[in-house]
Design a protein around this motif. Structure first.
Motif, mmCIF file in Angstrom:
data_model
loop_
_atom_site.group_PDB
_atom_site.id
_atom_site.type_symbol
_atom_site.label_atom_id
_atom_site.label_comp_id
_atom_site.label_asym_id
_atom_site.label_seq_id
_atom_site.Cartn_x
_atom_site.Cartn_y
_atom_site.Cartn_z
ATOM 1 N N LYS A 199 42.321 57.721 39.348
ATOM 2 C CA LYS A 199 41.788 57.549 38.000
ATOM 3 C C LYS A 199 42.906 57.487 36.962
ATOM 4 O O LYS A 199 42.647 57.243 35.799
ATOM 5 N N TRP A 200 44.106 57.779 37.395
ATOM 6 C CA TRP A 200 45.208 57.841 36.435
ATOM 7 C C TRP A 200 45.477 56.448 35.890
ATOM 8 O O TRP A 200 45.663 55.497 36.650
ATOM 9 N N PRO A 201 45.471 56.290 34.568
ATOM 10 C CA PRO A 201 45.551 54.937 34.004
ATOM 11 C C PRO A 201 46.827 54.198 34.392
ATOM 12 O O PRO A 201 46.843 52.988 34.454
ATOM 13 N N GLY A 202 47.870 54.936 34.662
ATOM 14 C CA GLY A 202 49.123 54.255 34.983
ATOM 15 C C GLY A 202 49.154 53.733 36.407
ATOM 16 O O GLY A 202 50.096 53.067 36.806
ATOM 17 N N ARG A 203 48.108 54.077 37.176
ATOM 18 C CA ARG A 203 48.064 53.698 38.581
ATOM 19 C C ARG A 203 49.306 54.159 39.337
ATOM 20 O O ARG A 203 49.663 53.626 40.357
ATOM 21 N N THR A 204 49.982 55.143 38.783
ATOM 22 C CA THR A 204 51.104 55.738 39.500
ATOM 23 C C THR A 204 50.533 56.701 40.516
ATOM 24 O O THR A 204 49.615 57.436 40.206
ATOM 25 N N THR A 205 51.077 56.710 41.684
ATOM 26 C CA THR A 205 50.685 57.767 42.602
ATOM 27 C C THR A 205 51.936 58.504 43.038
ATOM 28 O O THR A 205 53.018 57.932 43.140
ATOM 29 N N LEU A 206 51.758 59.756 43.273
ATOM 30 C CA LEU A 206 52.855 60.565 43.778
ATOM 31 C C LEU A 206 52.710 60.636 45.289
ATOM 32 O O LEU A 206 51.608 60.828 45.791
ATOM 33 N N TRP A 265 51.108 63.875 49.921
ATOM 34 C CA TRP A 265 49.967 62.973 50.100
ATOM 35 C C TRP A 265 50.295 61.854 51.096
ATOM 36 O O TRP A 265 49.425 61.225 51.613
ATOM 37 N N ASP A 266 51.580 61.634 51.273
ATOM 38 C CA ASP A 266 51.992 60.533 52.133
ATOM 39 C C ASP A 266 53.067 61.072 53.070
ATOM 40 O O ASP A 266 54.214 61.277 52.678
ATOM 41 N N LYS A 267 52.671 61.285 54.322
ATOM 42 C CA LYS A 267 53.586 61.930 55.266
ATOM 43 C C LYS A 267 54.799 61.072 55.618
ATOM 44 O O LYS A 267 55.738 61.559 56.231
ATOM 45 N N THR A 268 54.763 59.797 55.254
ATOM 46 C CA THR A 268 55.919 58.965 55.584
ATOM 47 C C THR A 268 57.029 59.107 54.545
ATOM 48 O O THR A 268 58.042 58.423 54.613
ATOM 49 N N PRO A 305 50.858 54.851 30.779
ATOM 50 C CA PRO A 305 51.631 56.070 31.028
ATOM 51 C C PRO A 305 52.412 55.986 32.335
ATOM 52 O O PRO A 305 51.960 55.383 33.304
ATOM 53 N N GLY A 306 53.553 56.581 32.333
ATOM 54 C CA GLY A 306 54.408 56.537 33.508
ATOM 55 C C GLY A 306 54.303 57.808 34.318
ATOM 56 O O GLY A 306 53.546 58.721 33.979
ATOM 57 N N PRO A 307 55.067 57.863 35.393
ATOM 58 C CA PRO A 307 55.007 59.038 36.263
ATOM 59 C C PRO A 307 55.349 60.339 35.549
ATOM 60 O O PRO A 307 54.782 61.392 35.858
ATOM 61 N N GLU A 308 56.270 60.258 34.562
ATOM 62 C CA GLU A 308 56.628 61.507 33.881
ATOM 63 C C GLU A 308 55.452 62.040 33.071
ATOM 64 O O GLU A 308 55.291 63.245 32.907
ATOM 65 N N ASP A 309 54.592 61.117 32.595
ATOM 66 C CA ASP A 309 53.391 61.564 31.876
ATOM 67 C C ASP A 309 52.414 62.226 32.843
ATOM 68 O O ASP A 309 51.758 63.212 32.512
ATOM 69 N N LEU A 310 52.347 61.644 34.038
ATOM 70 C CA LEU A 310 51.476 62.245 35.048
ATOM 71 C C LEU A 310 51.950 63.662 35.378
ATOM 72 O O LEU A 310 51.148 64.589 35.503
ATOM 73 N N MET A 311 53.261 63.829 35.472
ATOM 74 C CA MET A 311 53.796 65.160 35.776
ATOM 75 C C MET A 311 53.438 66.146 34.666
ATOM 76 O O MET A 311 53.086 67.294 34.923
ATOM 77 N N GLU A 312 53.538 65.693 33.419
ATOM 78 C CA GLU A 312 53.210 66.585 32.309
ATOM 79 C C GLU A 312 51.744 66.953 32.329
ATOM 80 O O GLU A 312 51.369 68.108 32.118
ATOM 81 N N VAL A 355 59.667 68.358 41.328
ATOM 82 C CA VAL A 355 60.246 67.046 41.643
ATOM 83 C C VAL A 355 59.241 66.302 42.508
ATOM 84 O O VAL A 355 58.672 66.875 43.447
ATOM 85 N N ALA A 356 59.018 65.040 42.186
ATOM 86 C CA ALA A 356 58.046 64.251 42.940
ATOM 87 C C ALA A 356 58.701 62.994 43.491
ATOM 88 O O ALA A 356 59.571 62.400 42.853
ATOM 89 N N ALA A 357 58.283 62.638 44.694
ATOM 90 C CA ALA A 357 58.690 61.343 45.253
ATOM 91 C C ALA A 357 57.593 60.345 44.943
ATOM 92 O O ALA A 357 56.407 60.662 45.089
#
Lengths: 373, 639
Positions: free
Chosen positions: B25-32, B44-47, B564-571, B636-638
């Motif tokens: 649902k995150w508008p930036g479509r960024t996934t961690l 979320w992603d074992k690889t 919004p970017g990944p840093e916004d998602l982190m916040e 820290v997120a990948a």
């Protein structure tokens, strides 16, 4: 009074005391590096960590408040391992060569040889034998691998006449920062700490010579050989010097000095840490202004000037001359034509005699003291 | 919601409700792909390349280390070096042992939570991906190129603050007497420190971990301490000289949200024009907060700081009446930020309130006119209805304007009052009468149309409502009349953005509809935030809206898009208190008391609008700042 236990001994304490204070009061030794008496503990070096029952963390004894029922271990295996790890890191973080100085030079590795080629590193460290880090390294049997040494790239400040700041030996304990800001309040050493990303050049407690008075409080506070004075550098090891306590003769405060003497010669002066009134503090004169006593140009007998030339005279002759001239002046111009200035370096009794001489014998109140100027 | 494949957060004791991680649902479509932080790891992603993630995490931790304590200062360098070696195929098996050993040692002995929180994520990651780490140590692991990361440094107090002011940073700099550095950091996230340092409701202090020990840090007071020094000219701020940009942005309203947006656009070199309906700056901060809490000189200083960065404020200009949004577009403004506030009164829904009686006046109007030096109501006895800070401001202002019998009427009990506890205490000290469990049903007036009393009904508390507070229920037949000369309803404020905005961005409650993260509306060049979007809310949230609005506007001007970017998602992620909740109790007794500033005596302060509270002294500030535990948290997120 509340009770806690240290190493299974039940001890009473006053609320508000730190673990370190409780331990010291009961003669239990906890090592410290950054702790500076009389200042707010900063808890920086982490050498004083102890085990407190109920938590996996180790807590710094210097700033952790003692609590009712605390079960404290000051030398458990976990504490020993933690301290040893920290000492290892500290030794590896700079140009610390002392632990190999007694092995033959051809056994040294390239790091150790490299260190010896640095300025002020050609011989023994100025703190050798009087270094808290060295003591701890020996006590905790610390060995550092060659590839862990980070001795290069530290700044050196030897541009001023008295104090050398060799940051390659600095362990960043912050004692000089507190000595300057909290003890002497010269505010010449700004605390350098902050995010590493904002301090790419590292954190060095550099001195601002606009504010520095060269009092040397930082040198006395330095637990290692990072800050030292040029005068005593290379002259003697700590254990070769006798210590003589005396009173500073410069002014009327009466600071307590510790003279570091070798072969009858003063090499260094420090403040007596637990002595009133100065509690270890000294000014630039008391700490560094002592070598004139060995000057060839010092007067060794009274001199009388005749025809524009000084000639040697005996004390009797000189004093007779002064007495005769004073008498003449008083007879011609009255006693207020004379004035006396007593030297601040005189002892209290001599200054008393001096004013007695002027008031009772010469009958004038023109008597003063040079420390008033 | 997507569940993590590996989750050690909180030691799996329970999965905190991290619904914000509903990343689809995150508008930036960024996934961690994975995060690692103080309480463990979530993958979320074992690889994901765990070895490279560890190196990134340790590099970040190393960079955040402040140099004070030995284990963190030196140990993080060793660890980052070892991890980097692993990613570059230079690893050895004993490096893995050494990494784990150092992680534990640093966590056990470090001075603050930068180091203390390091072991858990490192050990969890190395254990969960032990095969990858062993392969890396043998040099047989394929190194993934170009795995991207994002990171965030926060703390319970920082996360609690809507604007994420870096509290431990500036507190530590106050402790070291580095006031200018402290203030530079405050101003990165709070453009009105003098205002916030006086009137903030302090979400940070409620989450301060020191509060579990003895008392929370006086964070607000310390911010004010810096602001006071700034106004005395004792600070040397880092010069801001951003490259000038050609775009201009229009801002509606010189209240906290608008000023904040102008300030942060100014820091980016963007010129702004603020259109303000009133004759002076500050909006609700100036016309809603009495000067005994917030002197006018402070607001003037802070508005001047915004103007110094290139903002022009056009006073007495109401957008929608004097100028329209179309006019602004025609004048070349590339974007608009709406910070119009919530200046309208709300109705009490009781008889007589819309009869135009003399001496009946909504709280916001009363405060605004009092702020202009008028005495808007006459008489000796006044009844103020409401339980929030505006109601407190009204009763205390009434006291200062000469009302001798000041009554506060609130329909629940003191425990449910939303007003600041200190405000309640000080109002009571000033002789305000509190009437709890009463609701007004009729404003009464005499034959001349002057207010003569307020008819009320007694209440009792029933079942809790949606807000968790017990709902007040009327007691039948309990009507009575409070005789008074004036009535001030202070039960809330309303927005009125429909007067100038297109219908598409206005909600049914007359608020602005804008994205909560970016402040962007359906109309791409219109942004907004603050009370006009949220309804009446706390000041720091309005400042935050201005800050984030400015950030989005810059992004919009640069790229035409402000996803919004990944840093916004982190916040957003760290905005969830559940992330922090399992802090163990501190293992030593709390023995320090927080430093309190001196306040004027009640009998003195009701004589004038002089500021009630003095600031902390330098010695007090240093002492207080020394109590901070530096509960920093690194995530820290990948990607």
């Amino acid at each position: 009074m509340p009770i806690l236990s240290i190493n299974h001994n039940s001890l009473e304490f006053q609320p508000g005391m730190t673990i370190l204070e409780v331990a010291r009061k009961n003669n239990i030794h906890i090592p410290t590096l950054c702790h500076l008496a009389g200042c707010t503990p900063t808890g920086q070096c982490r050498i004083c960590v102890v085990e407190v029952g109920g938590t996996d963390e180790l807590l710094p004894a210097c700033e952790t408040p003692a609590g009712e029922g605390m079960k404290i271990m000051t030398h458990s295996p976990g504490v020993h391992e933690a301290r040893k790890t920290i000492i290892e890191m500290l030794v590896a973080s700079g140009a610390h060569n002392c632990l190999v100085m007694q092995s033959p030079a051809d056994s040294w590795n390239s790091d150790q040889k490299g260190i010896m080629e640095q300025p002020w590193h050609g011989g023994l460290c100025p703190a050798y034998g009087d270094c808290r880090l060295q003591d701890l390294a020996v006590e905790y049997d610390v060995h550092v691998k060659e590839d862990h040494l980070a001795w290069e790239g530290h700044p050196l400040d030897d541009a001023t006449p008295i104090i050398v700041r060799d940051f390659s030996r600095c362990i960043l304990c912050g004692r000089c920062v507190q000595a300057c800001n909290d003890v002497q309040v010269n505010l010449a050493i700004t605390p350098p700490w902050g995010r590493r990303a904002d301090h790419p050049e590292g954190w060095y407690p550099a001195a601002d010579y606009e504010a520095c008075t060269h009092c040397g409080e930082c040198v006395q506070a330095c637990p290692v050989g990072a800050l030292f004075d040029r005068k005593s550098f290379g002259k003697a090891l700590a254990n070769e010097m006798d210590h003589i306590r005396t009173t500073c003769p410069y002014c009327g405060v009466g600071c307590q000095l510790l003279l570091h003497v070798k072969d009858g010669k003063i090499l260094k002066v420090t403040g007596v840490e637990d002595g009133s009134p100065n509690k270890g503090r000294l000014c630039v004169k008391g700490r560094f202004g002592f070598d004139f006593i060995y000057s060839e140009e010092r007067l060794t007998s009274p001199l009388i000037k005749e025809n524009g030339e000084f000639r040697k005279a005996s004390w009797d002759e000189a004093l007779d001359l002064v007495a005769q001239k004073f008498t003449t002046i008083i007879q011609e111009s009255g006693p207020d034509a004379l004035a006396g200035v007593s030297c601040a370096r005189s002892i209290n009794e001599d200054s008393y005699q001096m004013q007695k001489l002027f008031r009772a014998v010469f009958k004038t109140n023109n008597i003063d003291h040079c420390a008033r100027t | 919601m997507r569940h993590p494949e590996i989750d050690t957060w909180n030691g799996k004791a329970r999965d905190p409700d991290l619904s914000v991680l509903d990343m689809e649902k995150w508008p930036g479509r960024t996934t961690l792909r994975a995060i690692m932080g103080w309480n463990g790891i979530k993958v979320w992603d074992k690889t994901v390349d765990a070895v490279a993630l560890l190196a990134a995490y340790l590099e970040k931790t190393k960079d955040e280390s402040c140099g004070q304590c030995t284990p963190c200062r030196l140990g993080t360098v060793q660890m980052a070096g070892l991890a980097k070696g692993l990613t570059q195929g230079r690893g050895k098996t004993e490096d893995l042992t050494r990494l784990k050993f150092l992680a534990v040692q640093i966590s056990r002995t470090a001075r603050c939570d930068i180091g203390r929180t390091l072991a858990r994520p490192v050990l969890d990651l190395m254990e969960s991906f032990s095969k990858d780490f062993e392969a890396a140590a043998r040099g047989t692991k394929r190194v993934e190129e170009g795995q991207a990361y994002t990171s965030l440094v926060t703390a319970p107090c920082v996360a609690a603050c809507p604007s994420h002011v870096d509290v431990p940073f500036y507190l530590e700099n106050i402790r070291m007497d580095r006031w200018s550095e402290a203030m530079d950091k405050v101003r990165e996230d709070c453009p009105m420190p003098g205002t916030i340092g006086r009137v903030c409701v302090r979400p940070c202090e409620t989450r301060c971990r020191r509060g579990n020990l003895d008392e929370a840090l006086a964070i607000k007071g310390l911010k004010r301490f810096l602001a006071d020094r700034e106004m005395e000219g004792k600070l040397t701020p880092k010069p801001l000289a951003p490259p000038k940009r050609p775009e201009r942005v229009a801002i509606v309203g010189a209240g906290p949200a608008g000023l904040s947006c102008a300030y942060y656009l100014g820091r980016q070199g963007i010129k702004t024009t603020i259109f303000e309906a009133q004759e002076g700056p500050g909006g609700m901060a100036a016309y809603g907060i009495p000067s005994y809490r917030l002197p006018r000189s402070v607001i003037a200083h802070e508005a001047a700081g915004v103007e110094a960065l290139g903002a022009v404020i056009r006073y007495n200009t109401r957008v929608g009446r004097d100028i329209t949004l179309e006019d602004l577009a025609g004048q070349g403004y590339k974007a608009v930020f709406v910070g119009a506030g919530a200046p309208g009164p709300t109705r009490m829904n009781c008889k007589g309130e819309d009869q135009g009686y003399e001496n009946f006046m909504p709280g916001v109007d009363f405060l605004a006119r009092a702020a202009r030096g008028e005495k808007p109501l006459n008489g000796d006895r006044v009844a103020v209805v409401g339980g929030g800070n505006v109601a407190m401001d009204c009763v205390r202002t009434a006291r200062r304007l000469g009302f001798t019998d000041v009554n506060l009427i609130y329909r629940r009990t003191e425990a449910e009052m939303p007003a600041d506890a200190l405000e309640i205490k000080e109002a009571r000290e000033e002789g305000v009468n509190f009437h709890m469990l009463m609701a007004p049903i009729e404003v009464q007036a005499d034959a001349d149309g002057k207010v003569s009393g307020l008819k009320c009904l007694r209440m009792e508390l029933g079942e809790p409502d949606k807000s968790g507070r017990r709902r007040p229920v009327p007691i039948e037949g309990s009507e009575f009349v409070i005789a008074c000369d004036a009535v001030i309803p202070a039960i809330g404020q309303a927005c009125a953005v429909d007067q100038f905005l297109p219908q598409a961005v206005v909600s049914e409650w007359n608020t602005l509809v804008a994205d909560k993260t970016t402040g962007q509306t359906q109309v791409p060049h219109i942004f907004g935030g603050g009370d006009c979007a949220t309804g009446p809310d706390i000041l720091i949230r309005a400042l935050a809206a201005g800050k984030y609005g400015a950030k989005s506007i810059v992004r919009y001007l640069d790229t035409g898009d402000c996803t919004p970017g990944p840093e916004d998602l982190m916040e957003a992620l760290t905005g969830n208190p559940a992330l922090f909740e399992t802090d163990p109790p501190l293992p030593y007794p709390g023995v320090t008391r927080r430093e309190e500033a001196s306040v004027l005596a009640p009998e003195t302060r009701i004589q004038s609008f002089d500021e009630v509270e003095a600031g902390l002294s330098p010695a007090q500030a240093r002492q207080e700042a020394n109590r901070c535990l530096r509960c920093y948290r690194i995530l820290v997120a990948a990607l």
